[in-house]
Design a protein around this motif. Sequence first.
Motif, PDB file in Angstrom:
ATOM      1  N   ARG A  66      -5.263  16.027  -5.765  1.00 46.60           N
ATOM      2  CA  ARG A  66      -5.318  14.653  -6.264  1.00 46.60           C
ATOM      3  C   ARG A  66      -5.949  13.737  -5.203  1.00 46.60           C
TER       4      ARG A  66
ATOM      5  N   PHE B  56      -2.706   9.912  -1.852  1.00 41.72           N
ATOM      6  CA  PHE B  56      -1.422  10.360  -2.354  1.00 41.72           C
ATOM      7  C   PHE B  56      -0.605  10.995  -1.234  1.00 41.72           C
ATOM      8  N   ILE B  57       0.697  11.123  -1.486  1.00 39.46           N
ATOM      9  CA  ILE B  57       1.543  11.869  -0.556  1.00 39.46           C
ATOM     10  C   ILE B  57       1.446  13.337  -0.946  1.00 39.46           C
TER      11      ILE B  57
ATOM     12  N   ARG C 230       1.622   4.021  -2.943  1.00 35.20           N
ATOM     13  CA  ARG C 230       1.380   5.429  -2.660  1.00 35.20           C
ATOM     14  C   ARG C 230       2.582   6.281  -3.059  1.00 35.20           C
ATOM     15  N   GLU C 231       3.786   5.812  -2.704  1.00 36.24           N
ATOM     16  CA  GLU C 231       4.988   6.557  -3.094  1.00 36.24           C
ATOM     17  C   GLU C 231       5.073   6.646  -4.624  1.00 36.24           C
TER      18      GLU C 231
ATOM     19  N   PHE D 146       0.830  -1.200   0.000  1.00 31.69           N
ATOM     20  CA  PHE D 146       0.000   0.000   0.000  1.00 31.69           C
ATOM     21  C   PHE D 146       0.873   1.263   0.000  1.00 31.69           C
ATOM     22  N   PHE D 147       1.853   1.291   0.895  1.00 32.26           N
ATOM     23  CA  PHE D 147       2.683   2.497   1.003  1.00 32.26           C
ATOM     24  C   PHE D 147       3.635   2.632  -0.189  1.00 32.26           C
TER      25      PHE D 147
ATOM     26  N   VAL E  61       4.202   9.705 -10.164  1.00 31.97           N
ATOM     27  CA  VAL E  61       3.862   9.694 -11.590  1.00 31.97           C
ATOM     28  C   VAL E  61       2.630  10.561 -11.841  1.00 31.97           C
TER      29      VAL E  61
ATOM     30  N   THR F  55      10.375   9.294   1.918  1.00 30.06           N
ATOM     31  CA  THR F  55      11.185   9.636   3.090  1.00 30.06           C
ATOM     32  C   THR F  55      10.814   8.771   4.281  1.00 30.06           C
TER      33      THR F  55
ATOM     34  N   LEU G  34       2.691   6.192  -7.050  1.00 25.15           N
ATOM     35  CA  LEU G  34       1.653   6.943  -7.765  1.00 25.15           C
ATOM     36  C   LEU G  34       1.682   8.431  -7.433  1.00 25.15           C
ATOM     37  N   SER G  35       2.217   8.790  -6.263  1.00 24.12           N
ATOM     38  CA  SER G  35       2.340  10.215  -5.949  1.00 24.12           C
ATOM     39  C   SER G  35       3.337  10.886  -6.880  1.00 24.12           C
TER      40      SER G  35
END
Lengths: 318, 208
Positions: free
Chosen positions: B161, B173-174, A87-88, A83-84, A93, A285, A90-91
């Motif tokens: 987003r 998202f981050i 998230r990294e 999951f994380f 791209v 991070t 897709l954040s």
Amino acid sequence: MTIAGRLFDQKLVWACGAILVLLIVATTIGLILRTVVKDPASSGAIDNLNARMRSWWVMCLIFGLTLVVGPTGSLVLFGLISFFALREYLSLVATRRADHHTLFWTFFIFTPLQYYLLSIRWLGFFIVIPVYAFLFIPAAMALAGDSKAFLERAAKIQWGLMLCVYCLSYAPALLTLQIPGYAPDAKLLLFLVIVDQLSDVLQYVFGKLLGRHKIAPAISPNKTWEGFLGGTLSAAAIGTAMWWLTPFSIPVAAVISLTITLLGFAGGLVMSAIKRDLGVKDYGTMIGGHGGILDRMDSLIFAAPVFFHIVRFFYGMS
Amino acid sequence: MNGRPLAGTIASAARWICGAQVTWRAGFPENRQTIFFANHTSHLDFVVLWASLPRAMREKTRPIAAQDYWETGVRRMLAVEVFNSLLVPRHGGERTREVAAKATIDHIAQEMGDRYSLIIFPEGTRGDGQAVAPFKSGLYYLCLQKPQVQLVPAYLENLNRILPKGEFLPVPFISRVTFGAPEFFDPADSKASFIQRMHRAVCELRAP
């Protein structure tokens, strides 16, 4: 096997003991370097080493605890890692406004579904993402009605799901394998993770100490032939020496360990190429000293599926 | 102030869900009366910005929110009871626009007193996350009344987003919250040049 069974499994205790000794030795070296080396030019590298060591302690502790808890523990852990990691990825791209619902499905339906299918030991986990999610994603995006960079957006989401969820889920899938005369339980997963991660660490160490000739300077300036050969060969040697954790004979353990380290190298290289393309140094991070979760998992993403299928093909029942 | 435990919990949750990475480009600003102003792309903006502040500043900071949207039901409870927001009308109602706007600014300045800091989104409405729309002039008129407050710009990234306009299911998202160096009101500034300077201060915080 029960929790108590794992706690008193001699081979498991030996392997964990070896990791503990390694952690203590490496941490001590880091602390000695910090007090001995006064040269300000290398103090950054030493601070980073110590930060990495702190993170290693936390990662080993969490991984060890989930191994002892049993398959559910490992599935939950890898589910969260997926999951994380997703998230990294897709954040970083680019996606568009119209992808919102597709992304929601990716995070909250397909990712948990993959780990749920593993938890009920249904072999359908092999095909849900490569077949159904693969087709669902472009269909949902087409329905959303935005054709700008369509192929690119669909591929980016598909890649994220394949790398961060599908491939990674093969690591805890090892716990579901049935091997005659061998209870895979935690030991096979531990073997894979030790060889894979040691290969990363040793490539880094050999690269720092001896690295001269770069392999792919345009993709990863830190990867050298010296680091690659020293790291993969020595990690494969350690894997061979840990054959007693596995159902493999010694020569087979050598071949499989080498396969893990080579695939791990390929994973690191591919994930670096994506980072260069996106113009970032790290994926995130979350892990102090290492970067993001994906920076730590890049090699496992490539090694886990192939290792799983080799073991299943040659040793699995059915 | 009663510490607002519920607000703290919601803010921590929002910060975690939004994976907010907070950067103070110029270090922490002085703990004094402040107007935080930022680009606006999502309903999450004020929660995440509020949650990114140091605790001591957070307790004295009130978001400004549009009355027409946040006035009723659960929204009102969240905005007013939990986050102590200051609800202001977006439209003039029966009176002419200028008179109404003047009354709104007076009301905000009065509510601020010498104590409260504010969170303002000077674009006036949520954008698409690409360009920062031109600022409305409310910030200028507020500064005419409160010339001594420090003005801290912030740039919010990726929150659109997570929860774009018109959606209610979030995608995790981050996100990034970047605070810049404090700006100050200069009485010699014209309205246009002041508003432009503030707009630039926010845009400069975008990742290169």
